[in-house]
Write a protein that holds these residues in place. Sequence first.
Motif, PDB file in Angstrom:
ATOM      1  N   ILE A  57      10.087   2.494  -4.541  1.00 58.39           N
ATOM      2  CA  ILE A  57       8.976   1.582  -4.809  1.00 58.39           C
ATOM      3  C   ILE A  57       9.481   0.158  -4.936  1.00 58.39           C
ATOM      4  CG2 ILE A  57       7.210   0.975  -6.499  1.00 58.39           C
ATOM      5  CD1 ILE A  57       7.007   4.031  -7.078  1.00 58.39           C
ATOM      6  N   VAL A  58      10.555  -0.046  -5.684  1.00 54.96           N
ATOM      7  CA  VAL A  58      11.106  -1.388  -5.868  1.00 54.96           C
ATOM      8  C   VAL A  58      11.598  -1.951  -4.534  1.00 54.96           C
ATOM      9  CG1 VAL A  58      12.992  -2.674  -6.947  1.00 54.96           C
ATOM     10  CG2 VAL A  58      11.660  -1.072  -8.294  1.00 54.96           C
ATOM     11  N   MET A  59      12.215  -1.121  -3.708  1.00 55.26           N
ATOM     12  CA  MET A  59      12.676  -1.578  -2.398  1.00 55.26           C
ATOM     13  C   MET A  59      11.510  -2.050  -1.537  1.00 55.26           C
ATOM     14  SD  MET A  59      14.439   0.523   0.711  1.00 55.26           S
ATOM     15  CE  MET A  59      12.893   1.357   0.961  1.00 55.26           C
ATOM     16  N   LEU A  60      10.416  -1.301  -1.536  1.00 58.49           N
ATOM     17  CA  LEU A  60       9.255  -1.695  -0.739  1.00 58.49           C
ATOM     18  C   LEU A  60       8.636  -2.994  -1.242  1.00 58.49           C
ATOM     19  CD1 LEU A  60       7.541   1.764  -0.188  1.00 58.49           C
ATOM     20  CD2 LEU A  60       8.665   0.349   1.537  1.00 58.49           C
ATOM     21  N   VAL A  61       8.562  -3.163  -2.546  1.00 62.82           N
ATOM     22  CA  VAL A  61       7.980  -4.388  -3.113  1.00 62.82           C
ATOM     23  C   VAL A  61       8.874  -5.590  -2.826  1.00 62.82           C
ATOM     24  CG1 VAL A  61       7.352  -5.514  -5.275  1.00 62.82           C
ATOM     25  CG2 VAL A  61       6.642  -3.163  -4.846  1.00 62.82           C
ATOM     26  N   VAL A  62      10.185  -5.425  -2.938  1.00 60.99           N
ATOM     27  CA  VAL A  62      11.108  -6.531  -2.643  1.00 60.99           C
ATOM     28  C   VAL A  62      11.035  -6.905  -1.167  1.00 60.99           C
ATOM     29  CG1 VAL A  62      13.553  -7.136  -2.515  1.00 60.99           C
ATOM     30  CG2 VAL A  62      12.637  -6.096  -4.584  1.00 60.99           C
ATOM     31  N   GLY A  92       0.816  -1.209   0.000  1.00 56.21           N
ATOM     32  CA  GLY A  92       0.000   0.000   0.000  1.00 56.21           C
ATOM     33  C   GLY A  92       0.849   1.258   0.000  1.00 56.21           C
ATOM     34  N   ARG A  93       1.917   1.249   0.775  1.00 58.02           N
ATOM     35  CA  ARG A  93       2.835   2.403   0.810  1.00 58.02           C
ATOM     36  C   ARG A  93       3.491   2.607  -0.557  1.00 58.02           C
ATOM     37  NH1 ARG A  93       3.991   7.192   3.052  1.00 58.02           N
ATOM     38  NH2 ARG A  93       6.221   7.519   3.199  1.00 58.02           N
ATOM     39  N   ALA A  94       3.895   1.501  -1.198  1.00 61.80           N
ATOM     40  CA  ALA A  94       4.505   1.605  -2.529  1.00 61.80           C
ATOM     41  C   ALA A  94       3.516   2.183  -3.537  1.00 61.80           C
ATOM     42  CB  ALA A  94       5.001   0.232  -2.986  1.00 61.80           C
ATOM     43  N   LEU A  95       2.270   1.741  -3.480  1.00 60.97           N
ATOM     44  CA  LEU A  95       1.261   2.278  -4.396  1.00 60.97           C
ATOM     45  C   LEU A  95       0.986   3.754  -4.121  1.00 60.97           C
ATOM     46  CD1 LEU A  95      -1.270  -0.681  -4.555  1.00 60.97           C
ATOM     47  CD2 LEU A  95       0.218   0.135  -6.379  1.00 60.97           C
ATOM     48  N   TRP A  96       0.969   4.133  -2.851  1.00 58.15           N
ATOM     49  CA  TRP A  96       0.732   5.526  -2.488  1.00 58.15           C
ATOM     50  C   TRP A  96       1.866   6.417  -3.009  1.00 58.15           C
ATOM     51  CZ3 TRP A  96       3.146   9.067   0.839  1.00 58.15           C
ATOM     52  CH2 TRP A  96       2.416  10.210   1.092  1.00 58.15           C
ATOM     53  N   ILE A  97       3.114   5.951  -2.825  1.00 53.23           N
ATOM     54  CA  ILE A  97       4.262   6.715  -3.319  1.00 53.23           C
ATOM     55  C   ILE A  97       4.212   6.821  -4.844  1.00 53.23           C
ATOM     56  CG2 ILE A  97       6.781   6.644  -3.579  1.00 53.23           C
ATOM     57  CD1 ILE A  97       6.904   5.503  -0.746  1.00 53.23           C
ATOM     58  N   TRP A  98       3.827   5.730  -5.495  1.00 55.29           N
ATOM     59  CA  TRP A  98       3.719   5.736  -6.947  1.00 55.29           C
ATOM     60  C   TRP A  98       2.701   6.775  -7.413  1.00 55.29           C
ATOM     61  CZ3 TRP A  98       2.650   0.653 -10.137  1.00 55.29           C
ATOM     62  CH2 TRP A  98       2.786   0.927 -11.485  1.00 55.29           C
ATOM     63  N   ARG A  99       1.553   6.837  -6.721  1.00 57.67           N
ATOM     64  CA  ARG A  99       0.517   7.797  -7.102  1.00 57.67           C
ATOM     65  C   ARG A  99       0.951   9.237  -6.808  1.00 57.67           C
ATOM     66  NH1 ARG A  99      -3.553   7.131 -10.155  1.00 57.67           N
ATOM     67  NH2 ARG A  99      -4.955   8.270  -8.832  1.00 57.67           N
ATOM     68  N   GLN A 100       1.698   9.456  -5.726  1.00 58.09           N
ATOM     69  CA  GLN A 100       2.083  10.802  -5.338  1.00 58.09           C
ATOM     70  C   GLN A 100       3.262  11.324  -6.159  1.00 58.09           C
ATOM     71  OE1 GLN A 100       0.316  12.613  -3.648  1.00 58.09           O
ATOM     72  NE2 GLN A 100      -0.629  11.560  -1.968  1.00 58.09           N
ATOM     73  N   GLN A 101       4.285  10.495  -6.345  1.00 55.93           N
ATOM     74  CA  GLN A 101       5.527  10.971  -6.947  1.00 55.93           C
ATOM     75  C   GLN A 101       5.762  10.471  -8.366  1.00 55.93           C
ATOM     76  OE1 GLN A 101       8.753  10.067  -4.314  1.00 55.93           O
ATOM     77  NE2 GLN A 101       7.730  10.949  -2.549  1.00 55.93           N
TER      78      GLN A 101
END
Length: 56
Positions: free
Chosen positions: A34-39, A16-25
Motif C-alpha cells: 500500500i505504501v509503495m503504491l501511494v508513494v 484506487g488499487r491501494a484502497l482496494w488492497i487495503w479493504r481486501q487484505q
Amino acid sequence: MWQSVLLLMAVFALIGRALWIWRQQGWRQARQHIVMLVVLAAALQIVNVSLVLRGA
C-alpha cells in the motif's frame, strides 16, 4: 494536455488499487504494498504538476 490527464488517471488508478488492497487484505497484511503504491502515485503527481507548470 493529454499527458497530464493520463498521469492523473494513473494516479487515481494507483490510489484506487491501494484502497482496494487495503479493504481486501487489511493494513497489517499489505502495509508495504500500500505504501509503495501511494508513494508511486505521489511521484507521478509531482511529475504531473511540473509538466503543467511548464506548460508542456
